[in-house]
Design a protein around this motif. Structure first.
Motif, short mmCIF file in Angstrom:
data_model
loop_
_atom_site.label_atom_id
_atom_site.label_comp_id
_atom_site.label_asym_id
_atom_site.label_seq_id
_atom_site.Cartn_x
_atom_site.Cartn_y
_atom_site.Cartn_z
N LEU A 226 -6.23 -2.42 -6.85
CA LEU A 226 -7.01 -2.66 -8.07
C LEU A 226 -8.53 -2.73 -7.87
CD1 LEU A 226 -4.94 -5.15 -10.24
CD2 LEU A 226 -5.90 -2.97 -10.97
N ARG B 117 -1.80 -2.74 -12.85
CA ARG B 117 -1.53 -4.16 -13.17
C ARG B 117 -0.04 -4.35 -13.44
NH1 ARG B 117 -6.29 -6.95 -13.87
NH2 ARG B 117 -8.01 -5.92 -14.94
N ARG C 80 -1.98 -5.07 -6.61
CA ARG C 80 -3.30 -5.70 -6.61
C ARG C 80 -4.19 -5.25 -5.47
NH1 ARG C 80 -4.44 -9.94 -9.73
NH2 ARG C 80 -5.68 -11.03 -8.16
#
Length: 233
Positions: A152, A144, A149
């Motif tokens: 993630l 993060r 992303r």
């Protein structure tokens, strides 16, 4: 770049083999290192793990001679992933630990997060769920911070499953929802499929058998599911 999805992994492998042949003829060591790493990625997606590991090993040896620390860390993670799939968890962790150390030294936050995430996978495969949970949480925090992303969804999905297996399905649902959301926002179909498989696992743990079967069937038949995802489905 490597082609994505289903039978295209075989096409990607064929392209990398052609590139590798050209680089070998011209003694282009950097080209060989890049081609063997790319070939390893394609072969891993196809489930040809031993051949993939051999390709990665050749790439790593060249990058070590070149002292390209960023690439060394990257390929170490790839080798660790193969070892983990082949159930050699101690060997996988050794590769991930070296990768993490290099990434910390060169300031590669994304690489650090990836190494921690992959280390968590080894513990999850050995059913050390509390240790896996802690490492996934550390990985997500770093990823993060690095704003990475597109990666993630994987640790979010895995952490969601770990929470569900530890009895906290509510926390698992929150994490899986975020994973699905990020995958959709960034059009990450392979990650979306893994997230759906995570939802199926959570539902199964809750005693729901009909919906997980439908989700697993969808994932198994999807052309962008790689070999490992199909096997899990």
């Amino acid at each position: 770049s490597a082609a994505q999805g289903g039978g295209q992994f075989a096409n990607a492998a064929a392209i990398y083999r052609r590139c590798l042949a050209i680089c070998r003829r011209s003694s282009d060591q950097l080209g060989i290192a890049r081609a063997t790493n790319g070939l390893g990625n394609a072969l891993a997606e196809l489930g040809s793990y031993e051949e993939a590991r051999a390709a990665y090993a050749e790439s790593l040896a060249i990058y070590r001679k070149m002292q390209d620390r960023y690439s060394i860390a990257l390929v170490l993670c790839n080798i660790g992933t193969i070892d983990s799939v082949l159930d050699a968890q101690d060997e996988a962790r050794a590769s991930y630990e070296e990768s993490y150390k290099i990434c910390a030294e060169i300031g590669d936050q994304a690489g650090m997060g990836m190494a921690l995430m992959n280390t968590a996978v080894t513990h999850e495969r050995e059913h050390n769920l509390e240790q896996a949970r802690d490492l996934y949480q550390q990985s997500i925090k770093i990823l993060r911070r690095a704003n990475y992303r597109i990666v993630l969804p994987l640790p979010l999905t895995n952490l969601g499953i770990v929470f569900a297996r530890l009895g906290d399905t509510a926390a698992g649902r929150v994490l899986l929802h975020e994973s699905l959301q990020i995958s959709q926002e960034h059009n990450l179909t392979p990650s979306l499929l893994r997230s759906l498989l995570g939802v199926a696992t959570l539902l199964q743990l809750e005693g729901n058998l009909e919906q997980p079967w439908a989700l697993a069937h969808l994932v198994a038949k999807h052309p962008q599911s790689n070999q490992e995802t199909v096997e899990q489905a």
